[in-house]
Design a protein around this motif. Structure first.
Motif, short mmCIF file in Angstrom:
data_model
loop_
_atom_site.label_atom_id
_atom_site.label_comp_id
_atom_site.label_asym_id
_atom_site.label_seq_id
_atom_site.Cartn_x
_atom_site.Cartn_y
_atom_site.Cartn_z
N GLU A 134 7.62 -0.86 5.79
CA GLU A 134 6.42 -0.13 5.35
C GLU A 134 5.29 -0.24 6.38
OE1 GLU A 134 7.42 -0.53 0.59
OE2 GLU A 134 5.48 -1.28 1.31
N HIS A 135 5.19 -1.38 7.07
CA HIS A 135 4.17 -1.49 8.13
C HIS A 135 4.39 -0.41 9.18
CE1 HIS A 135 3.23 -6.01 7.27
NE2 HIS A 135 2.75 -5.20 6.36
N ARG A 136 5.64 -0.18 9.52
CA ARG A 136 5.94 0.85 10.54
C ARG A 136 5.63 2.24 9.99
NH1 ARG A 136 10.29 -2.84 11.15
NH2 ARG A 136 11.79 -1.52 10.06
N HIS A 177 0.45 1.06 -2.91
CA HIS A 177 1.67 0.44 -3.43
C HIS A 177 2.04 -0.76 -2.57
CE1 HIS A 177 6.07 0.05 -3.92
NE2 HIS A 177 5.74 0.20 -5.18
N HIS A 178 1.88 -0.61 -1.26
CA HIS A 178 2.21 -1.69 -0.31
C HIS A 178 1.35 -2.94 -0.59
CE1 HIS A 178 3.46 -3.40 3.53
NE2 HIS A 178 2.19 -3.71 3.73
N ILE A 179 0.05 -2.74 -0.72
CA ILE A 179 -0.86 -3.87 -0.96
C ILE A 179 -0.53 -4.53 -2.31
CG2 ILE A 179 -3.27 -4.49 -1.46
CD1 ILE A 179 -4.11 -2.42 0.64
N THR A 232 2.30 -4.65 -3.86
CA THR A 232 3.55 -5.42 -3.77
C THR A 232 3.30 -6.75 -3.07
OG1 THR A 232 4.75 -3.34 -3.63
CG2 THR A 232 5.95 -5.31 -2.98
N GLU A 233 2.52 -6.73 -1.99
CA GLU A 233 2.23 -7.99 -1.28
C GLU A 233 1.46 -8.95 -2.20
OE1 GLU A 233 2.15 -6.39 3.30
OE2 GLU A 233 0.24 -6.69 2.28
N GLU A 234 0.49 -8.42 -2.93
CA GLU A 234 -0.30 -9.29 -3.80
C GLU A 234 0.58 -9.89 -4.91
OE1 GLU A 234 -3.72 -10.17 -4.12
OE2 GLU A 234 -3.90 -9.57 -2.04
N HIS A 291 -3.93 -7.15 10.98
CA HIS A 291 -3.48 -7.61 9.65
C HIS A 291 -1.95 -7.55 9.55
CE1 HIS A 291 -4.04 -8.03 5.20
NE2 HIS A 291 -2.94 -7.30 5.16
N HIS A 292 -1.37 -6.45 9.94
CA HIS A 292 0.09 -6.32 9.79
C HIS A 292 0.89 -7.22 10.74
CE1 HIS A 292 -0.37 -2.26 7.51
NE2 HIS A 292 -0.64 -3.31 6.77
N PRO A 293 0.52 -7.33 12.02
CA PRO A 293 1.26 -8.28 12.88
C PRO A 293 1.19 -9.72 12.36
CG PRO A 293 0.00 -6.77 14.23
CD PRO A 293 -0.40 -6.51 12.81
N ARG A 294 0.03 -10.09 11.79
CA ARG A 294 -0.08 -11.45 11.25
C ARG A 294 0.86 -11.60 10.03
NH1 ARG A 294 -5.66 -13.09 8.82
NH2 ARG A 294 -4.94 -11.29 7.69
N GLU A 295 0.89 -10.54 9.20
CA GLU A 295 1.82 -10.58 8.06
C GLU A 295 3.27 -10.64 8.56
OE1 GLU A 295 -0.55 -8.22 4.51
OE2 GLU A 295 0.80 -7.10 5.78
N ASP A 296 3.58 -9.85 9.58
CA ASP A 296 4.96 -9.84 10.09
C ASP A 296 5.40 -11.26 10.43
OD1 ASP A 296 4.85 -7.10 9.87
OD2 ASP A 296 4.71 -6.70 12.02
FE LIG Z 1 1.40 -5.44 4.78
#
Ligand SMILES: [Fe+2]
Ligand SMILES: [Fe+2]
Length: 193
Positions: free
Chosen positions: A83-85, A125-127, A129-131, A55-60
Motif C-alpha cells: 500500500e505504501h507503493r 483505510h491504510h491508516i 489498518t495500521e492503527e 513516515h513510510h520508510p520509517r514504517e517499512d
Molecule cells: Fe503506512
C-alpha cells in the motif's frame, strides 16, 4: 518505546486531519462547486514529501523488525508495504492532475475528482489498518534497540508542516490545520462532562 509510538500515532492524526480537509474539497465537486485546487495540491504535496519520503520508510523498517518478532504479522505487513507503493503512485498521479487543472490544461473535472476520492479512501483505510493491527503489536514487541535500528534505516526529517517552523510552501496549510485543531479542542472541552 512509548515516545516513538506516540509520535507515530500523532502523525496519523495529522494525516487524518489533512485527509478531512481534502475530503471537504472533494465534496465541492459533488455539490457542483469549484474546489480549491491549490489547497488540494498543498495537502497531497505534503503527504508525498513527508508521508512517502519519511513516515513510510520509517514504517517499512519498523514493519520488517515487527514481522521478524511476530511471523503472523508478515501477511498484513506485506499488504501495508504494498500500500505504501500504491499510495506513492496514486499521490504522484493526483499531483499531476492537480497541476494540469491549475495550469488550465484540459483535464476532466471528473478525473480529478476520481483520483482525489480514490486517494482519500485508500489512505484512510491504510491508516486505520495500521492503527488497529500494527501499532498495538509494535508497542508490545519493539525494543529500544529495535527503534534505534529503525532510526538508522530511516533517518529523521523535520516535519515541514506540523513541525516547529513550517516551510513557506505550507504556511497557509499550517494556519488552517492549527485553526482546526484549536476548534476541535474547544468542541471537546464543551462536550466534556
Ligand atoms: Fe503506512
Ligand atoms: Fe502510517
Amino acid at each position: 518505546m512509548t515516545s516513538q509510538i506516540a509520535q507515530w500515532h500523532a502523525e496519523h492524526g495529522n494525516f487524518s486531519l489533512l485527509l478531512s480537509i481534502l475530503e471537504e474539497q472533494v465534496a465541492r465537486f459533488r455539490d457542483g462547486e469549484s474546489p480549491d485546487y491549490h489547497l488540494m495540491l498543498e495537502i497531497v504535496s505534503y503527504l508525498r514529501e513527508f508521508g512517502d519520503c519519511y513516515h513510510h520508510p520509517r514504517e517499512d523498517a519498523a514493519f520488517d523488525i515487527l514481522a521478524a518478532h511476530d511471523p503472523q504479522m508478515r501477511l498484513p505487513i506485506n499488504r501495508l508495504l504494498q500500500e505504501h507503493r500504491v499510495i506513492a503512485v496514486a499521490g504522484e498521479e493526483l499531483v499531476a492532475r492537480l497541476n494540469q487543472v491549475i495550469s488550465d490544461a484540459y483535464v476532466l473535472r471528473a478525473s480529478v475528482e476520481a483520483a482525489a476520492a480514490l486517494y482519500l479512501a485508500y489512505y484512510r483505510h491504510h491508516i486505520a489498518t495500521e492503527e488497529r493491527l500494527v501499532l498495538p503489536r509494535a508497542r508490545l514487541l519493539l525494543s529500544a534497540q529495535d527503534w534505534d535500528a529503525v532510526a538508522r534505516a530511516a533517518p529523521s526529517y523535520p516535519d515541514p508542516l506540523f513541525g516547529s517552523s513550517p516551510t513557506a510552501a505550507y504556511l497557509r496549510l499550517a494556519r488552517l490545520t492549527a485553526e482546526r485543531t484549536t476548534a476541535q479542542a474547544r468542541q471537546e472541552d464543551v462536550a466534556a462532562p
